[in-house]
Scaffold this motif. Structure first.
Motif, mmCIF file in Angstrom:
data_model
loop_
_atom_site.group_PDB
_atom_site.id
_atom_site.type_symbol
_atom_site.label_atom_id
_atom_site.label_comp_id
_atom_site.label_asym_id
_atom_site.label_seq_id
_atom_site.Cartn_x
_atom_site.Cartn_y
_atom_site.Cartn_z
ATOM 1 N N ASN A 133 0.839 -1.202 0.000
ATOM 2 C CA ASN A 133 0.000 0.000 0.000
ATOM 3 C C ASN A 133 0.876 1.255 0.000
ATOM 4 O O ASN A 133 1.025 1.930 1.024
ATOM 5 C CB ASN A 133 -0.917 -0.009 1.226
ATOM 6 C CG ASN A 133 -2.025 1.030 1.125
ATOM 7 O OD1 ASN A 133 -1.921 2.002 0.369
ATOM 8 N ND2 ASN A 133 -3.086 0.835 1.892
ATOM 9 N N PRO A 134 1.471 1.585 -1.141
ATOM 10 C CA PRO A 134 2.394 2.729 -1.185
ATOM 11 C C PRO A 134 1.726 4.059 -0.849
ATOM 12 O O PRO A 134 2.366 4.940 -0.273
ATOM 13 C CB PRO A 134 2.911 2.709 -2.627
ATOM 14 C CG PRO A 134 1.905 1.914 -3.397
ATOM 15 C CD PRO A 134 1.366 0.903 -2.444
ATOM 16 N N GLU A 135 0.455 4.202 -1.206
ATOM 17 C CA GLU A 135 -0.232 5.464 -0.907
ATOM 18 C C GLU A 135 -0.339 5.685 0.600
ATOM 19 O O GLU A 135 -0.100 6.794 1.099
ATOM 20 C CB GLU A 135 -1.631 5.480 -1.539
ATOM 21 C CG GLU A 135 -1.643 5.501 -3.059
ATOM 22 C CD GLU A 135 -1.423 4.127 -3.669
ATOM 23 O OE1 GLU A 135 -1.480 3.117 -2.909
ATOM 24 O OE2 GLU A 135 -1.184 4.048 -4.888
ATOM 25 N N LYS A 136 -0.689 4.630 1.323
ATOM 26 C CA LYS A 136 -0.815 4.755 2.776
ATOM 27 C C LYS A 136 0.541 4.997 3.420
ATOM 28 O O LYS A 136 0.667 5.819 4.344
ATOM 29 C CB LYS A 136 -1.454 3.487 3.353
ATOM 30 C CG LYS A 136 -1.818 3.596 4.828
ATOM 31 C CD LYS A 136 -2.865 4.673 5.063
ATOM 32 C CE LYS A 136 -3.310 4.722 6.508
ATOM 33 N NZ LYS A 136 -4.267 5.828 6.757
ATOM 34 N N ARG A 137 1.561 4.301 2.939
ATOM 35 C CA ARG A 137 2.906 4.509 3.490
ATOM 36 C C ARG A 137 3.339 5.958 3.303
ATOM 37 O O ARG A 137 3.872 6.587 4.216
ATOM 38 C CB ARG A 137 3.924 3.578 2.818
ATOM 39 C CG ARG A 137 3.756 2.105 3.127
ATOM 40 C CD ARG A 137 5.037 1.337 2.796
ATOM 41 N NE ARG A 137 5.578 1.669 1.480
ATOM 42 C CZ ARG A 137 5.297 1.025 0.361
ATOM 43 N NH1 ARG A 137 4.444 0.004 0.384
ATOM 44 N NH2 ARG A 137 5.858 1.382 -0.784
ATOM 45 N N GLN A 138 3.105 6.483 2.120
ATOM 46 C CA GLN A 138 3.528 7.850 1.849
ATOM 47 C C GLN A 138 2.732 8.852 2.684
ATOM 48 O O GLN A 138 3.294 9.830 3.200
ATOM 49 C CB GLN A 138 3.377 8.174 0.365
ATOM 50 C CG GLN A 138 3.945 9.530 -0.004
ATOM 51 C CD GLN A 138 3.949 9.762 -1.497
ATOM 52 O OE1 GLN A 138 3.260 10.644 -1.997
ATOM 53 N NE2 GLN A 138 4.725 8.971 -2.225
ATOM 54 N N GLU A 139 1.452 8.601 2.841
ATOM 55 C CA GLU A 139 0.623 9.485 3.665
ATOM 56 C C GLU A 139 1.152 9.538 5.098
ATOM 57 O O GLU A 139 1.271 10.618 5.698
ATOM 58 C CB GLU A 139 -0.823 8.986 3.657
ATOM 59 C CG GLU A 139 -1.754 9.769 4.574
ATOM 60 C CD GLU A 139 -3.110 9.103 4.742
ATOM 61 O OE1 GLU A 139 -3.836 9.481 5.679
ATOM 62 O OE2 GLU A 139 -3.435 8.187 3.953
ATOM 63 N N MET A 140 1.495 8.382 5.647
ATOM 64 C CA MET A 140 1.979 8.329 7.023
ATOM 65 C C MET A 140 3.381 8.918 7.138
ATOM 66 O O MET A 140 3.709 9.598 8.120
ATOM 67 C CB MET A 140 1.936 6.889 7.526
ATOM 68 C CG MET A 140 0.509 6.345 7.601
ATOM 69 S SD MET A 140 0.409 4.594 8.021
ATOM 70 C CE MET A 140 0.848 4.617 9.749
ATOM 71 N N ALA A 141 4.208 8.679 6.124
ATOM 72 C CA ALA A 141 5.555 9.256 6.132
ATOM 73 C C ALA A 141 5.486 10.781 6.103
ATOM 74 O O ALA A 141 6.270 11.461 6.780
ATOM 75 C CB ALA A 141 6.358 8.732 4.947
#
Length: 328
Positions: free
Chosen positions: A288-296
């Motif tokens: 889930n790259p979108e979620k990872r980026q959002e959290m980062a």
């Protein structure tokens, strides 16, 4: 408008040739924090061997020592006496607590104020004017742009020395790590096989490696150089946590002390303390790259707002004012 920053001259000193590379980088980041708060012209840094002479010549308002108070030959007494003779306030920021706690007698009586990087450890100094102050990150040294177009070549990345406590955690996670592409870098990891290396890398390389990893694993350490009297468990997250967040990497943080939530929320840096939880986090975030980026992004924003060395230096200056040690 003129410069409204406090006119306080600060001399920073460290343990000289005994200073580790990691402590040198932390000390440089602290210096940049002082410069941000006070101005470059108000701050100088010297080796402990020349600190007494520099204090007598430059006459700072604040003498700030930092790093390790080991080995025995790292002696801050002369620095403290010279500073007091010049009317300077003396501060020590211990960056190796609680691992050196039994040896704090080396600095306990030499400084007006002591700051400890560990929340639990700061209670064991048995004197007044000891405050907890976590380490932090530096925009100059650690900031990285978050770019979704950068190719991710590693699923799970870790950089750091393979202390025994870290090896124990990794062995427990191996059934999950063997399912993904890993890269572990640091002295002592080579024995684990493919994907594990004993190599050392520079901090400048680290930011780029973070950018190439889907997940950065954050493992604390528990290495007791001089911590045998009370065996204080480390509590506060180390500087790598703040540095990694500022670099824009997505982290999974291993902890057993439940301290992380003092610094980051669950939607910024997830935590785990066993293989089962780690497996669930991998399943949730790896694809889930979108979620990872959002959290980062959230973790990076939190760091920029709360966890830079500039913020820590502002805290130090406020404590000194509250203690009536500095007027400006």
């Amino acid at each position: 408008m003129g410069d409204t920053r406090p006119k306080v001259k600060v001399l920073i000193c460290c343990g000289g040739h005994f200073e580790s590379q990691a402590n040198r980088q932390v000390r440089e980041a602290m210096q940049s924090g002082f410069e941000d708060v006070l101005g470059e012209e108000q701050v100088i840094a010297v080796d402990i061997s020349g600190a007494a002479f520099a204090i007598s010549s430059w006459k700072p308002d604040l003498v700030f020592a930092t790093g390790s108070y080991l080995p025995e030959s790292t002696y801050f007494g002369e620095v403290s006496r010279t500073a007091r003779a010049c009317g300077a306030v003396t501060v020590f920021w211990a960056t190796e607590d609680p691992y050196e706690q039994d040896a704090h007698y080396q600095i306990a009586d030499d400084f007006d104020v002591i700051f400890s990087c560990d929340r639990w450890g700061h209670h064991f100094y048995q004197r007044d004017r000891v405050f907890h102050l976590p380490l932090a990150a530096s925009p100059t040294l650690h900031y990285g742009e978050i770019d979704s177009s950068v190719e991710k070549t590693v699923d799970v990345f870790f950089c750091g020395v393979a202390f025994s406590c870290r090896k124990e955690v990794v062995r427990s996670l191996m059934p999950e790590l063997q399912k993904v592409k890993v890269r572990f870098v640091g002295p002592g990891w080579g024995e684990f096989g493919p994907g594990f290396s004993d190599a050392r890398i520079e901090k400048t390389q680290l930011i780029e490696l973070y950018r190439r990893a889907r997940i950065v694993l954050n493992l604390g350490r528990s290495l007791h150089f001089e911590n045998k009297r009370f065996m204080i468990a480390p509590s506060t997250p180390g500087p790598r946590t703040f540095e990694t967040a500022l670099a824009g990497a997505f982290q999974l943080f291993h902890e057993e002390t439940y301290e992380m939530r003092r610094y980051y929320d669950a939607d910024e840096i997830p935590v785990f303390n066993n293989r089962h939880d780690f497996a669930k986090l991998l399943k949730t975030y790896l694809g889930n790259p979108e979620k990872r980026q959002e959290m980062a992004r959230k973790a990076q924003k939190r760091t920029l707002e709360n966890h830079l060395y500039r913020h820590r230096i502002e805290t130090i200056m406020q404590v000194l004012r509250d203690e009536n040690l500095l007027k400006s």
